[in-house]
Write an enzyme that holds these catalytic residues in place. Structure first.
Site, PDB file in Angstrom:
ATOM      1  CE  LYS A 153      -4.073  -0.537   4.644  1.00  0.00           C
ATOM      2  NZ  LYS A 153      -5.417  -0.010   4.885  1.00  0.00           N
ATOM      3  CG  HIS A 197      -2.107  -0.870   1.109  1.00  0.00           C
ATOM      4  ND1 HIS A 197      -2.032  -2.229   1.339  1.00  0.00           N
ATOM      5  CD2 HIS A 197      -3.396  -0.618   0.774  1.00  0.00           C
ATOM      6  CE1 HIS A 197      -3.236  -2.770   1.155  1.00  0.00           C
ATOM      7  NE2 HIS A 197      -4.083  -1.809   0.811  1.00  0.00           N
TER       8      HIS A 197
HETATM    9  N1  LIG Z   1     -12.676  -0.734   2.021  1.00  0.00           N
HETATM   10  C1  LIG Z   1     -12.017  -0.315   0.939  1.00  0.00           C
HETATM   11  O1  LIG Z   1     -12.234  -0.753  -0.202  1.00  0.00           O
HETATM   12  C2  LIG Z   1     -10.973   0.766   1.120  1.00  0.00           C
HETATM   13  C3  LIG Z   1     -10.311   1.324   0.012  1.00  0.00           C
HETATM   14  C4  LIG Z   1      -9.392   2.340   0.225  1.00  0.00           C
HETATM   15  C5  LIG Z   1      -9.152   2.808   1.508  1.00  0.00           C
HETATM   16  N2  LIG Z   1      -9.791   2.230   2.564  1.00  0.00           N
HETATM   17  C6  LIG Z   1      -9.634   2.707   3.936  1.00  0.00           C
HETATM   18  O2  LIG Z   1     -10.374   3.918   4.051  1.00  0.00           O
HETATM   19  C7  LIG Z   1      -9.798   4.747   5.068  1.00  0.00           C
HETATM   20  C8  LIG Z   1      -9.563   6.138   4.507  1.00  0.00           C
HETATM   21  O3  LIG Z   1      -8.562   6.086   3.514  1.00  0.00           O
HETATM   22  P1  LIG Z   1      -8.062   7.398   2.760  1.00  0.00           P
HETATM   23  O4  LIG Z   1      -6.912   6.994   1.929  1.00  0.00           O
HETATM   24  O5  LIG Z   1      -9.221   8.101   2.131  1.00  0.00           O
HETATM   25  O6  LIG Z   1      -7.541   8.269   4.016  1.00  0.00           O
HETATM   26  P2  LIG Z   1      -7.327   9.854   4.093  1.00  0.00           P
HETATM   27  O7  LIG Z   1      -6.365  10.075   5.202  1.00  0.00           O
HETATM   28  O8  LIG Z   1      -7.024  10.410   2.738  1.00  0.00           O
HETATM   29  O9  LIG Z   1      -8.778  10.402   4.514  1.00  0.00           O
HETATM   30  C9  LIG Z   1      -9.331  10.272   5.790  1.00  0.00           C
HETATM   31  C10 LIG Z   1     -10.158  11.522   6.064  1.00  0.00           C
HETATM   32  O10 LIG Z   1     -10.905  11.314   7.261  1.00  0.00           O
HETATM   33  C11 LIG Z   1     -10.957  12.563   7.946  1.00  0.00           C
HETATM   34  N3  LIG Z   1     -11.339  12.355   9.341  1.00  0.00           N
HETATM   35  C12 LIG Z   1     -10.519  12.097  10.405  1.00  0.00           C
HETATM   36  N4  LIG Z   1     -11.267  11.974  11.521  1.00  0.00           N
HETATM   37  C13 LIG Z   1     -12.552  12.157  11.165  1.00  0.00           C
HETATM   38  C14 LIG Z   1     -13.793  12.135  11.880  1.00  0.00           C
HETATM   39  N5  LIG Z   1     -13.840  11.908  13.204  1.00  0.00           N
HETATM   40  N6  LIG Z   1     -14.939  12.355  11.194  1.00  0.00           N
HETATM   41  C15 LIG Z   1     -14.921  12.594   9.865  1.00  0.00           C
HETATM   42  N7  LIG Z   1     -13.785  12.610   9.129  1.00  0.00           N
HETATM   43  C16 LIG Z   1     -12.627  12.384   9.778  1.00  0.00           C
HETATM   44  C17 LIG Z   1      -9.560  13.144   7.741  1.00  0.00           C
HETATM   45  O11 LIG Z   1      -9.532  14.540   7.988  1.00  0.00           O
HETATM   46  C18 LIG Z   1      -9.301  12.786   6.275  1.00  0.00           C
HETATM   47  O12 LIG Z   1      -9.739  13.816   5.401  1.00  0.00           O
HETATM   48  C19 LIG Z   1      -8.529   4.012   5.517  1.00  0.00           C
HETATM   49  O13 LIG Z   1      -8.815   3.251   6.670  1.00  0.00           O
HETATM   50  C20 LIG Z   1      -8.227   3.077   4.361  1.00  0.00           C
HETATM   51  O14 LIG Z   1      -7.492   1.933   4.749  1.00  0.00           O
HETATM   52  C21 LIG Z   1     -10.691   1.235   2.386  1.00  0.00           C
END
Ligand SMILES: NC(=O)c1ccc[n+]([C@@H]2O[C@H](COP(=O)([O-])OP(=O)(O)OC[C@H]3O[C@@H](n4cnc5c(N)ncnc54)[C@H](O)[C@@H]3O)[C@@H](O)[C@H]2O)c1
Length: 217
Positions: free
Chosen positions: A134, A130
């Site tokens: 992450k 990744h």
């Molecule tokens: N299930 C899937 O298919 C899949 C795919 C990609 C990523 N993910 C997961 O999704 C999550 C997010 O990934 P990302 O790359 O977008 O991360 P990122 O860091 O780009 O985005 C996370 C966002 O959440 C916000 N945030 C933090 N605390 C918060 C709260 N209490 N309420 C609302 N928003 C809040 C942050 O400010 C940030 O903008 C990770 O856990 C990642 O592993 C899952």
């Protein structure tokens, strides 16, 4: 119209989910929650039927709890949070919860094929790769794959720039190996699965339901 609010709306995944919901038939984007946007999850729940959470391992469960307590269905994509907590919260709510460690169809198939192959071949190990931002390791996809496979399956985590979300399952047996590999080229790969989950979450027979495969069958 299904009213959808997104938690983590300013993040890599959240921004894409907002755009996908905006462009989807029968869905309307009613809220974007993110500290970066100065909007809390509590502020968007009143106008939502479904909350989609792509935030952080340490906030996803609180967001899901808040949604379920408010009678709002929740679709969680964040990985690395406490699933038992989600199970507990779902038990005491009429609203439904859905979690998928991976919303990409290719990854769902990879997990299915890996599970099948592990029942026949001697041993297997997983390498998940990744991007360096992450927060959790091993990835939710790797942990789920290992859970579905037979035997004890070690997981190796690689964090490097240039990668979105890749996984290789390597199986070994006498004089041969089999590698099942999934590569995520772009985060748009997750959007059809996310939209499907938003459309189906209210009618789930089991809550929480874990895994996109349950919506495809
Ligand atoms: N299930 C899937 O298919 C899949 C795919 C990609 C990523 N993910 C997961 O999704 C999550 C997010 O990934 P990302 O790359 O977008 O991360 P990122 O860091 O780009 O985005 C996370 C966002 O959440 C916000 N945030 C933090 N605390 C918060 C709260 N209490 N309420 C609302 N928003 C809040 C942050 O400010 C940030 O903008 C990770 O856990 C990642 O592993 C899952």
């Amino acid at each position: 119209m299904i009213r959808v609010a997104v938690a983590g709306a300013a993040g890599r995944m959240g921004q894409m989910v907002c755009a996908a919901v905006d462009g989807a038939d029968g869905l309307t984007l009613t809220g974007r929650a993110d500290p970066v946007l100065d909007t809390a999850v509590a502020d968007v729940l009143a106008d939502a039927d479904v909350l989609v959470d792509f935030t952080r391992p340490d906030t996803a469960l609180d967001n899901a709890r808040a949604a379920l307590a408010a009678g709002v269905h929740v679709v969680v994509g964040t990985s690395g949070f406490d699933m038992e907590g989600l199970r507990e919260a779902a038990r005491s709510s009429q609203a439904k919860a859905f979690f998928a460690p991976n919303f990409a169809i290719g990854a769902v198939l990879m997990m299915k094929f890996a599970a099948e192959a592990s029942r026949v071949m001697q041993r297997a190990e997983i390498v998940e790769l990744h991007h360096p931002a992450k927060l959790d390791a091993p990835s939710g996809t790797a942990a789920r794959t290992a859970e579905l496979m037979a035997g004890d399956v070690p997981i190796h985590s690689v964090r490097l720039p240039g990668i979105v979300a890749d996984q290789e399952v390597v199986l070994g047996d006498v004089g041969q190996t089999l590698t099942i590999s999934h590569r995520t080229i772009d985060r748009t790969s997750f959007m059809p699965g996310v939209l499907l989950a938003i459309r189906r979450v209210a009618d789930l027979p089991e809550s929480p339901t874990v895994g996109l495969e349950h919506l495809l069958e």
